[in-house]
Scaffold this motif. Structure first.
Motif, short mmCIF file in Angstrom:
data_model
loop_
_atom_site.label_atom_id
_atom_site.label_comp_id
_atom_site.label_asym_id
_atom_site.label_seq_id
_atom_site.Cartn_x
_atom_site.Cartn_y
_atom_site.Cartn_z
N MET A 149 4.38 8.50 -5.50
CA MET A 149 3.04 8.97 -5.20
C MET A 149 2.37 7.90 -4.34
SD MET A 149 0.73 11.29 -5.38
CE MET A 149 1.22 12.40 -6.67
N LEU A 150 1.84 8.31 -3.20
CA LEU A 150 1.20 7.40 -2.25
C LEU A 150 -0.24 7.81 -2.06
CD1 LEU A 150 4.11 7.64 0.32
CD2 LEU A 150 3.70 5.74 -1.25
N SER A 151 -1.07 6.83 -1.68
CA SER A 151 -2.47 7.16 -1.43
C SER A 151 -2.97 6.34 -0.25
CB SER A 151 -3.27 6.94 -2.70
OG SER A 151 -4.21 5.96 -2.63
N GLY A 152 -4.05 6.83 0.36
CA GLY A 152 -4.67 6.12 1.47
C GLY A 152 -3.75 6.04 2.67
N ALA A 153 -3.73 4.88 3.32
CA ALA A 153 -2.95 4.70 4.55
C ALA A 153 -1.46 4.94 4.31
CB ALA A 153 -3.19 3.30 5.10
N GLY A 208 -3.55 -3.33 7.59
CA GLY A 208 -4.59 -3.07 8.60
C GLY A 208 -5.04 -1.62 8.58
N LEU A 209 -4.08 -0.71 8.48
CA LEU A 209 -4.42 0.72 8.41
C LEU A 209 -5.22 1.03 7.15
CD1 LEU A 209 -1.06 2.28 9.63
CD2 LEU A 209 -3.25 2.31 10.85
N GLU A 210 -4.89 0.38 6.05
CA GLU A 210 -5.63 0.60 4.80
C GLU A 210 -7.07 0.11 4.94
OE1 GLU A 210 -6.57 1.90 1.00
OE2 GLU A 210 -4.81 2.41 2.21
N PRO A 213 6.97 7.47 15.05
CA PRO A 213 6.89 6.03 15.38
C PRO A 213 5.70 5.33 14.69
CG PRO A 213 7.38 7.29 17.35
CD PRO A 213 7.06 8.29 16.26
N LEU A 214 4.56 6.01 14.57
CA LEU A 214 3.42 5.42 13.87
C LEU A 214 3.75 5.21 12.40
CD1 LEU A 214 0.51 7.55 15.36
CD2 LEU A 214 1.05 5.16 15.88
N GLY A 215 4.37 6.22 11.79
CA GLY A 215 4.74 6.12 10.38
C GLY A 215 5.75 5.02 10.12
N LEU A 216 6.69 4.85 11.04
CA LEU A 216 7.68 3.78 10.89
C LEU A 216 7.02 2.41 11.07
CD1 LEU A 216 10.73 5.35 12.74
CD2 LEU A 216 10.41 5.07 10.26
N ALA A 231 0.86 7.45 6.45
CA ALA A 231 2.08 6.97 7.09
C ALA A 231 3.27 7.86 6.71
CB ALA A 231 2.34 5.52 6.73
N ALA A 232 3.34 8.26 5.45
CA ALA A 232 4.43 9.16 5.02
C ALA A 232 4.34 10.49 5.76
CB ALA A 232 4.36 9.37 3.51
#
Length: 120
Positions: free
Chosen positions: A62-66, A94-96, A81-84, A70-71
């Motif tokens: 389970m992921l949250s936020g940035a 930085g994204l978070e 490419p952004l997700g990687l 990304a997932a």
């Protein structure tokens, strides 16, 4: 590829626009988009928590936020490419920070988007 589930706030005009775009970009149908604002929707965690931040489940994680964004990006070839890049801890941090700043202005942006929706 691991199936991805994304929970979004269907009551938020910003979220609706973004998810509509992501649905169009998800041409392979790799993502299950779930409206967490619907009372009939089953949420794996508290509904208020689901609506307060963006959440995704990638495999058993389970992921949250940035990290959730990304997932989602990794599941869409155009955005992969952004997700990687976000797998890099510095990039993800930085994204978070950007995401948390967005959460502070989100209510004002939602209000503006609702006004735009009413005039359209």
């Amino acid at each position: 590829m691991t199936r991805l589930t994304v929970w979004h706030d269907g009551g938020c005009p910003l979220c609706r626009r973004e998810i509509a775009l992501m649905r169009r970009l998800d041409r392979r149908g790799a993502i299950d988009f779930v409206d967490a604002s619907n009372d009939d929707t089953s949420c794996p965690i508290d509904r208020d928590a689901m609506l307060a931040r963006f959440h995704a489940q990638e495999g058993d994680r389970m992921l949250s936020g940035a990290a959730a964004f990304a997932a989602m990006w990794r599941a869409i070839p155009l955005l992969r490419p952004l997700g990687l890049a976000a797998r890099n801890p510095v990039v993800l941090a930085g994204l978070e920070r950007v995401y948390r700043a967005f959460l502070h202005v989100r209510p004002r942006l939602q209000s503006f988007a609702r006004k735009v929706d009413r005039t359209a």
